[in-house]
Motif scaffolding. Structure first.
Motif, PDB file in Angstrom:
ATOM      1  N   ARG B  40       0.822  -1.198   0.000  1.00 57.22           N
ATOM      2  CA  ARG B  40       0.000   0.000   0.000  1.00 57.22           C
ATOM      3  C   ARG B  40       0.865   1.260   0.000  1.00 57.22           C
ATOM      4  NH1 ARG B  40      -5.247   0.414   1.542  1.00 57.22           N
ATOM      5  NH2 ARG B  40      -5.283  -1.501   2.748  1.00 57.22           N
ATOM      6  N   CYS B  41       0.384   2.269  -0.733  1.00 55.79           N
ATOM      7  CA  CYS B  41       1.018   3.591  -0.669  1.00 55.79           C
ATOM      8  C   CYS B  41       0.566   4.274   0.617  1.00 55.79           C
ATOM      9  CB  CYS B  41       0.626   4.437  -1.874  1.00 55.79           C
ATOM     10  SG  CYS B  41       1.155   6.160  -1.735  1.00 55.79           S
ATOM     11  N   PRO B  42       1.508   4.746   1.446  1.00 56.90           N
ATOM     12  CA  PRO B  42       1.107   5.367   2.721  1.00 56.90           C
ATOM     13  C   PRO B  42       0.380   6.694   2.502  1.00 56.90           C
ATOM     14  CG  PRO B  42       3.471   5.613   2.372  1.00 56.90           C
ATOM     15  CD  PRO B  42       2.965   4.741   1.258  1.00 56.90           C
ATOM     16  N   THR B  43       0.512   7.293   1.348  1.00 62.77           N
ATOM     17  CA  THR B  43      -0.079   8.618   1.111  1.00 62.77           C
ATOM     18  C   THR B  43      -1.489   8.517   0.526  1.00 62.77           C
ATOM     19  OG1 THR B  43       2.142   9.445   0.711  1.00 62.77           O
ATOM     20  CG2 THR B  43       0.328  10.859   0.009  1.00 62.77           C
ATOM     21  N   CYS B  44      -1.637   7.756  -0.595  1.00 62.95           N
ATOM     22  CA  CYS B  44      -2.946   7.715  -1.253  1.00 62.95           C
ATOM     23  C   CYS B  44      -3.695   6.421  -0.929  1.00 62.95           C
ATOM     24  CB  CYS B  44      -2.800   7.878  -2.760  1.00 62.95           C
ATOM     25  SG  CYS B  44      -1.998   6.483  -3.573  1.00 62.95           S
ATOM     26  N   ALA B  45      -3.069   5.500  -0.202  1.00 60.47           N
ATOM     27  CA  ALA B  45      -3.700   4.263   0.281  1.00 60.47           C
ATOM     28  C   ALA B  45      -3.999   3.254  -0.834  1.00 60.47           C
ATOM     29  CB  ALA B  45      -4.971   4.565   1.087  1.00 60.47           C
ATOM     30  N   ALA B  54       7.854   2.309  -5.462  1.00 59.43           N
ATOM     31  CA  ALA B  54       7.238   3.563  -5.048  1.00 59.43           C
ATOM     32  C   ALA B  54       5.903   3.734  -5.755  1.00 59.43           C
ATOM     33  CB  ALA B  54       8.157   4.732  -5.369  1.00 59.43           C
ATOM     34  N   CYS B  55       5.039   4.523  -5.180  1.00 59.31           N
ATOM     35  CA  CYS B  55       3.745   4.818  -5.792  1.00 59.31           C
ATOM     36  C   CYS B  55       3.968   5.696  -7.019  1.00 59.31           C
ATOM     37  CB  CYS B  55       2.851   5.555  -4.796  1.00 59.31           C
ATOM     38  SG  CYS B  55       1.275   6.051  -5.511  1.00 59.31           S
ATOM     39  N   PRO B  56       3.534   5.269  -8.191  1.00 56.78           N
ATOM     40  CA  PRO B  56       3.774   6.081  -9.391  1.00 56.78           C
ATOM     41  C   PRO B  56       3.027   7.413  -9.348  1.00 56.78           C
ATOM     42  CG  PRO B  56       2.506   4.086  -9.921  1.00 56.78           C
ATOM     43  CD  PRO B  56       2.869   4.001  -8.475  1.00 56.78           C
TER      44      PRO B  56
HETATM   45 ZN   LIG Z   1       0.240   6.966  -3.678  1.00 50.96          ZN
END
Ligand SMILES: [Zn+2]
Lengths: 147, 160
Positions: B40-45, B54-56
């Motif tokens: 999971r991306c910690p920022t956008c979930a 990393a979250c693109p």
């Molecule tokens: Zn994200």
């Protein structure tokens, strides 16, 4: 599990190209163990032949035989041949001006070591026994004094 | 062969040695055990399967926690392959689809083992595993229809 995995990835395009009328005749001659050039209206002989005279743009349609030996006009040594190159052992890429030609063609010289290479040296074509109509039907050039 | 030469072969071939990197290597090791997970991306979930470094969208490293995802999912898009090409292992025609696993936020491409005419956006599918598991998504033989009612478009429209 923290090991990083690796895998081969091969990208390949199996192109087949049409030769056109002039290069087709050049490759046909190679397959038959002969070398030919294109004669321009001004009498220059271009090897390998082109469809058009590079000086005037006129069509080149007369093909003439040239010698299977010639002179190295410049060269570079390949100490570590890459897969797919003409020879698997160290060789020279050279521009070779064949007898009867006015231009030089690029091919391999199987000289063994760079000390045997010299601009101006004479080399002779070695054809493969099995030929199929490609530039590699001419396996390589050999230094003339050694052949 | 004695006629004039009119064609010649001129193949182009590039051979790469591709490292998967630690993130994808961990995922492929799980696949070799018949297991899928997302991160999971910690920022956008958003949950990515397969996980990335990393979250693109946000650029933030994904949380290392391995989140279980279901082996069921939804076809969000697909194409029917009718054209043969060299090296092809599937019998034509076959279906290549984007599959959004339940619990994931991005689809990934895989095969759907079904009649092409029966495949549609929203089709519910389930992974079937190969007998020979390995560190490759080919460990999933294909996805097959579950028989459930189609997912409504609203259920996956944010995940195309
Ligand atoms: Zn994200």
């Amino acid at each position: 599990m923290s090991d990083v995995m690796r895998a081969p990835y091969v990208l390949e395009y199996g192109y087949r190209r049409s030769t056109g009328p002039v290069i087709g005749q050049f490759l046909t001659a190679l397959r038959d163990g002969r070398l030919v050039g294109g004669k321009t209206a001004r009498g220059r002989v271009i090897v390998p032949p082109t469809e058009y005279d590079p000086e005037t743009g006129d069509a080149v349609d007369e093909l003439v035989p040239v010698g299977d030996a010639g002179v190295v006009t410049t060269w570079t040594w390949v100490a570590e041949p890459a897969p797919g190159q003409p020879l698997a052992r160290p060789f020279a890429w050279a521009l070779v001006k064949l007898d009867g030609a006015d231009t030089a063609m690029l091919h391999a010289v199987d000289a063994g070591e760079p000390s045997r290479m010299k601009t101006g040296m004479r080399v002779r074509a070695r054809f493969r026994a099995e030929r199929s109509g490609t530039i590699l039907d001419l396996e390589a050039f050999l230094p003339e004094q050694a052949s | 062969m004695s006629g004039p030469v009119t064609r010649f072969k001129s193949p182009v071939r590039f051979v790469f040695d591709v490292p998967a990197g630690p993130t994808v290597s961990r995922f492929l090791a799980a696949v070799a055990e018949g297991r899928l997970f997302g991160q999971r991306c910690p920022t956008c979930a958003k949950v990515y399967v397969p996980p990335k470094v990393a979250c693109p969208r946000c650029g933030d490293p994904l949380s290392p926690e391995q989140l279980p995802v279901k082996e069921t999912g939804t076809v969000t898009s697909f194409c029917v392959v009718n054209v043969p090409y060299e090296g092809q292992t599937m019998k034509l025609p076959y279906v290549y689809a984007s599959i959004l696993l339940d619990g994931a936020d991005i689809p990934f491409p895989h095969l759907v083992d079904a009649e092409p005419a029966d495949v549609r956006m929203g089709l519910r599918v389930r992974a079937t595993w190969s007998d020979a598991l390995g560190p490759t998504l080919e460990s999933i033989r294909a996805f097959v229809p579950t028989g459930e009612p189609d997912a409504p478009f609203d259920a996956y429209k944010e995940h195309l």
